[in-house]
Every structure is written in structure tokens, then in C-alpha cells.
Design an enzyme around this catalytic site. Structure first.
Site, PDB file in Angstrom:
ATOM      1  CG  ASP A 181      44.108  36.617  38.559  1.00  0.00           C
ATOM      2  OD1 ASP A 181      43.306  35.846  38.018  1.00  0.00           O
ATOM      3  OD2 ASP A 181      44.029  36.951  39.764  1.00  0.00           O
ATOM      4  CE  LYS A 215      41.154  37.299  40.791  1.00  0.00           C
ATOM      5  NZ  LYS A 215      42.233  36.771  41.602  1.00  0.00           N
TER       6      LYS A 215
END
Ligand SMILES: NC(=O)C1=CN([C@@H]2O[C@H](COP(=O)(O)OP(=O)(O)OC[C@H]3O[C@@H](n4cnc5c(N)ncnc54)[C@H](O)[C@@H]3O)[C@@H](O)[C@H]2O)C=CC1
Ligand SMILES: N[C@@H](CC=O)C(=O)O
Ligand code: NA
Length: 450
Positions: A210, A214
Site C-alpha cells: 500500500d 502511494k
């Protein structure tokens, strides 16, 4: 449901909003759209009418504040009737197909889906450009924190050199709980899930994916070049033990999962590339990122003219993330009301993506060694051979491990290096591992901010 988008008529009084997904974030977005309809209309210049919420299971008990009539299991039909589509499903499909359909139908899209945007962002952006609509995703990076808009718009006249941040709330929450309360990894993760911070599959958080997604988005916007997930070196927090956290504390450090995107000079002739990476990092306790607690996030941006900037706030959680979604929604709706071209992305540059081997960092290395003469000399020789200089070395002698019947004392060494090229540091560790006097390499962590 009508097939004609109201956005196609000039100065629409009402814009139709379709919401895809009613989980942690989607349910909060729905509540705000319904509760704050008047104030949102005043800020937008048109009413934002929630025309439907696509869910998977119509039988599931839902928030009573949301009228049951809004729920539908036909996401495709809902998308075709909307001026603005909010995608909060997560995952790649059907999110990609639904976003494409919305953009092709002339609807602007707001999404919080970093996994999809890191993988497909440029293609989706081209589609949005081609159909003259907006694709916005502030919620996708660092939740509620306004970070993408400042990078894309406010810093458009500057040159970003480095972005460094805590961009995953779940792992920050876990590391913080382990550090401050002595909680074990599993119970801290379970609590992060209960609080709505974690992804549907929390391995995306724990293994750094994750944060890597980003980081890819942040790097692409900061360096105007597309960085794909494959360009991001990614290490998660699964290997961090209570002993690592304790050792860090004893040295006045704290472990954080950092996402870093930085310009790396390749030679003296102005040649540069960008390295993008995610890994657990030791930071001095007085470093501003060290005091980022719980699920909070913070992003440092270093730019040539602006200098250092820091963005801080809630990086996860349904309500906080809904704020970023609503911000994008109002902004896209205003553009429909006022007219004018959509925002364009500039990720068509060609700055080379560099592997982690090229970066400069320092290592903290934990070793268990035989307590005998000459060990330190052997270890020091290997550092010297790779041109890596040692900043500090701490030795703790342990008594013989009676439980195992061993009579030999052993020593624990913790070595912190000066900054050096990653490839030299990694080669040093690899060679140390093979030394006969080394029982085990107990931890290797990068250190920043010292
Ligand atoms: N929870 C957070 O703190 C943050 C989440 N995000 C992102 O926002 C998005 C949503 O996150 P959450 O609300 O936490 O996830 P969630 O798992 O709580 O909600 C997603 C909802 O979508 C539904 N769904 C999935 N596929 C569907 C389909 N084909 N049709 C209809 N419904 C479907 C699921 O049943 C679930 O209710 C994700 O992309 C996530 O990465 C971004 C920032 C923060
Ligand atoms: N699972 C994510 C949610 C926000 O992006 C996180 O923990 O940060
Ligand atoms: Na954000």
C-alpha cells in the site's frame, strides 16, 4: 435513472453523484453528502445529489442514516446516469472498468484507490483528458492530508528533490503500539483493522505494498515522470521484532515505515535519476517524523526553492478520508459549474528510475558473534574492504546459554555505519554473514535523519 448527464447542460442546478462502495470510507462519504447537502451546494454552486450507492449485497444491514432506496447492485447502470462518480470499492476490477465507463460517459471521477492508480493511473488520466473530465484521487495518498494537490498545483513552479513520509496508517499504528504499549504485532493489527485503517486484505499494508503504491503516485507527480510499482523497492514490517523495537529505543531511535522518493545525482555532470523505496527505517526520536503516532501520516517535501515543507494529518480512517474525497468532489463539481478545461497530469517526463543500489543511506546492523579474540578485527576488516566506515559500535556480552547446554559466552554487536552507497552496505552485510565467528545477523535496518 436518466441516461443524459446533467453536466452536459450549461450551469446545471444539480449534479448527479454516484457512489461505488459503502464500506469504511464510502459510508462516511454518503452520510456527509446527505447531511451537509446545503452547505456543499453553497460551496459548489450546484446541488450534489446522491443518486445511488452501488453495493455487493442488498440484503446486508446498512447505516439507517442512509435511505435504503439509494442502494443498488447495478453499478454499471448507476455509473451511466451520473455526472460525478466516486469509486471507493478498492481493488483493480471492477473498479477499473467502472472508472473507464464513467470517464467515457463524460463523468468526472473521484477515487481513493491507490492500488489501481499506481497500476493504471496514466492510462486513466489520458482517458480523462481525452473526454475533458477530471480524475482526482487526493484520498489515495495519506488519507485526509492535502498532499497531491499541493505537489501538483502549489509546487508546479518549483523543483522537488525529495519526498519522505509515513504514508501507511496501519503500519504506523502497529509500530507505534509495539513501541509505546509493548503490544504484539497480531493484536495491534487486529485493532487497526477494527478501527477501519487496514485494507480489505491487510497484507497490502503489512508488506509495504500500500505504501509502495502511494510512493509511486507521489514520485510520479513530484518528478513529472511515471514511476510504476515495479520501480519501487518495497520492504514491509513483518520482520520487525519486539527486540528490534527495544534495541532502537535503547539507542534513542524509533522504527517507522518510510516511503522515500529522491533525486540521486549519478555523476558530476548533472545526470540524475530518482529512487523510490519503502522500508522500515530507524529515526532519531527527536526527528519530526518520529513523533507521528497512531494512524497519523506525515510527508516531508524538499523543493529547490520552497525548501522543506511538512504535511501532517490523519492518513487513514473512514471519516478523515471522506474529507479528502469530498474535497475532490466539490472541486470537480465546481469545474463543471464554472466550465473550463480539466486539470492535466504531467507525468510524461523521462527521469530514469534508479534501483536502491544507487542510493546513499546508513545501516544499523545487529550481530550475534562468538566472544573470542579477533572477532571485532575480522568484522572491521570487511567494512574497510567495502569502503564503509563505522560510526558507532556497541557490544553486549551475554553469559553462556545454559538452557541449550552451551558453555561459550557470546556477544551482541550493534554497528551503525556512516552514510555509504547501498550496494557497498549490502555487500558488507553479505560478507559478514559468511564469517565463521558470526552466529547470526539479527537485524539490518536503514537509518535516516541522523
Ligand atoms: N480505509 C481507509 O482509511 C482508506 C481507504 N482508502 C481507499 O478507499 C477505498 C475504500 O476503502 P475502505 O472503505 O476502507 O474499504 P472497505 O473494504 O471498507 O469498503 C469497500 C466496499 O466496497 C464494496 N465492494 C467491493 N467490490 C464491490 C463491487 N464489485 N460492487 C459493489 N460493492 C463492492 C465492499 O463490499 C465494501 O463494502 C480503497 O481503495 C482504499 O484503499 C484510501 C485512504 C484511506
Ligand atoms: N490501509 C491504508 C488506508 C489509507 O490509505 C493505511 O493504513 O494507510
Ligand atoms: Na491525501
Amino acid at each position: 435513472m436518466t441516461e443524459l448527464n446533467s453536466a452536459t447542460s450549461p450551469n446545471p442546478d444539480t449534479l448527479k453523484v454516484a457512489l461505488l462502495g459503502c464500506g469504511n470510507v464510502g459510508s462516511q462519504v454518503a452520510r456527509i453528502l446527505l447531511r451537509d447537502a446545503d452547505s456543499l451546494a453553497a460551496r459548489t454552486g450546484a446541488r450534489l445529489e446522491l443518486i445511488g450507492i452501488a453495493v455487493r449485497d442488498l440484503e446486508l444491514a446498512r447505516d439507517p442514516a442512509i435511505p435504503a432506496a439509494l442502494f443498488t447492485d447495478d453499478a454499471r447502470a448507476l455509473v451511466r446516469s451520473a455526472d460525478l462518480v466516486i469509486e471507493l470499492l478498492g481493488g483493480i476490477e471492477p473498479a477499473r472498468e467502472l472508472i473507464r465507463s464513467a470517464l467515457e460517459h463524460g463523468a468526472s471521477v473521484v477515487s481513493g484507490n491507490k492500488a489501481l492508480l499506481a497500476a493504471e493511473g496514466p492510462a486513466l488520466y489520458e482517458l480523462a483528458d481525452a473526454t475533458g473530465v477530471q480524475l482526482s484521487y487526493e484520498a489515495a495518498v495519506a488519507g485526509a492530508i492535502p498532499i497531491l494537490r499541493p505537489i501538483r498545483d502549489s509546487l508546479a513552479g518549483d523543483k522537488i528533490t525529495r519526498v519522505l513520509g509515513i504514508v501507511n496508517g496501519t503500519t504506523n499504528y502497529i509500530l507505534d503500539q509495539m513501541d509505546s504499549t509493548g503490544a504484539d504485532f497480531e493484536s495491534a493489527l487486529a485493532e487497526a483493522q477494527r478501527l477501519g485503517y487496514a485494507e480489505a486484505d491487510p497484507t497490502a499494508d503489512v508488506d509495504g505494498h500500500d505504501a509502495a503504491a502511494k510512493a509511486a503516485i507521489l514520485a510520479s507527480l513530484s518528478f513529472h515522470t511515471r514511476f510504476a510499482l515495479e520501480n519501487v523497492h518495497c520492504e514491509g514490517i513483518r520482520t520487525i521484532s519486539a527486540a528490534d523495537i527495544e534495541a532502537a529505543r535503547a539507542s534513542g531511535l524509533v522504527i517507522k515505515l518510510l516511503a522515500i522518493a529522491e533525486k540521486v545525482e549519478l555523476d558530476g555532470a548533472g545526470q540524475a535519476g530518482v529512487n523510490v523505496r519503502v522500508h522500515p527505517t530507524l529515526l532519531p526520536r527527536e526527528h519530526p517524523l518520529a513523533s507521528v503516532r497512531g494512524a497519523f501520516n506525515a510527508v516531508f517535501v524538499e523543493a529547490e526553492y520552497a525548501g522543506e515543507l511538512m504535511f501532517y494529518g490523519q492518513g487513514a480512517g473512514g471519516l478523515a478520508t471522506a474529507s479528502a474525497v469530498l474535497g475532490d468532489l466539490v472541486s470537480a463539481a465546481r469545474r463543471i459549474v464554472l466550465g473550463g478545461p480539466g486539470r492535466t497530469e504531467t507525468t510524461k517526463g523521462s527521469v530514469p528510475a534508479l534501483g536502491i543500489d544507487a542510493v546513499q543511506t546508513s545501516y544499523s546492523i545487529g550481530l550475534e558473534v562468538a566472544d573470542q579474540p579477533g572477532v571485532l578485527a575480522k568484522v572491521a576488516q570487511i567494512f574497510a574492504a567495502h569502503g564503509v566506515s563505522i560510526e558507532t559500535m556497541r557490544q553486549t556480552i551475554h553469559p553462556a546459554a545454559e538452557a541449550t547446554g552451551s558453555t561459550a559466552r557470546y556477544a551482541e554487536l550493534r554497528i551503525v555505519t556512516h552514510r555509504a552507497i547501498e550496494s557497498a552496505l549490502a555487500a558488507t552485510v553479505a560478507q559478514i554473514r559468511d564469517l565463521d565467528v558470526i552466529t547470526s545477523v539479527t537485524s539490518v535496518l536503514r537509518v535516516e535523519g541522523v
